[in-house]
Design a protein around this motif. Sequence first.
Motif: not given
Length: 191
Positions: A121-126
Motif C-alpha cells: 500500500d502507499p506508505v505513511y511515515k513520520t
Amino acid sequence: MPSEGSFFIGIYLTNLSKFGIIKEMIIKPSTFVISDFHFYHKNIIEYQNRPLDFGELIVRKWNEVVTINDDVLFLGDLSFKNKEATQHYTFRLMGNKYMLLGNHDHESLSWYQDCGFTVIDPVYKTFVNSNGRFPTLITHEPVQDLPKGWFNIHGHIHSGIHREYPLTDRHFNVSCEPLDYKPIQIFEIVA
C-alpha cells in the motif's frame, strides 16, 4: 527535513499478496526509491525523449547503485507487456523490490510477485529529529492539497510539472527521468 542519523522509526507496510499480513520494513541508508519505468511502452520514447533502449538503460543504472541486499521502493507503472517479457528486465534488477501500484498497473498481485516485486500500500511515515516531526506520504501520484507541514515522495509526472498537480516544495518527484534513470536513496530526499 531530518538528517540520516535521526531516523529510528520503522515503516509498516501492508503486503497485499499475503492477505493483509503486516510486514516490517526499516528505512535505512540503503533504501532506494524510483518510479515509472513503463517497460515496452513505445510512446514513452517520444513523450519523454527516452533512448530506444531505455529498458537496458534502467537495468544498468539501477544495478550501478543497488546491491543484492538493498531495499527499493518502486512507485508504480512497471510495464506495458506480458509477464515473461517484463521479467527480462525485472529479474536482472538487484535488491529486494517493493512496489506501489500505479495508474498503468492493472495485472494481478501474483503477476507482479512473479516479476520479483512485493506489492504494498502507499506508505505513511513520520520522520523525527531535533527539528521536529516530518509526516511523509510515499505514493504513485502526487498528493493534491498536501496538508501544511507534510511531505510527499511520488512519481507519475515523469519529467516535471504537470497541469493537473499543483506541486509545492514539499513534493519530491522520483519518476525515473529526472533521476537520470537511477534509484535515489530515501535519505538523499528527506535529509
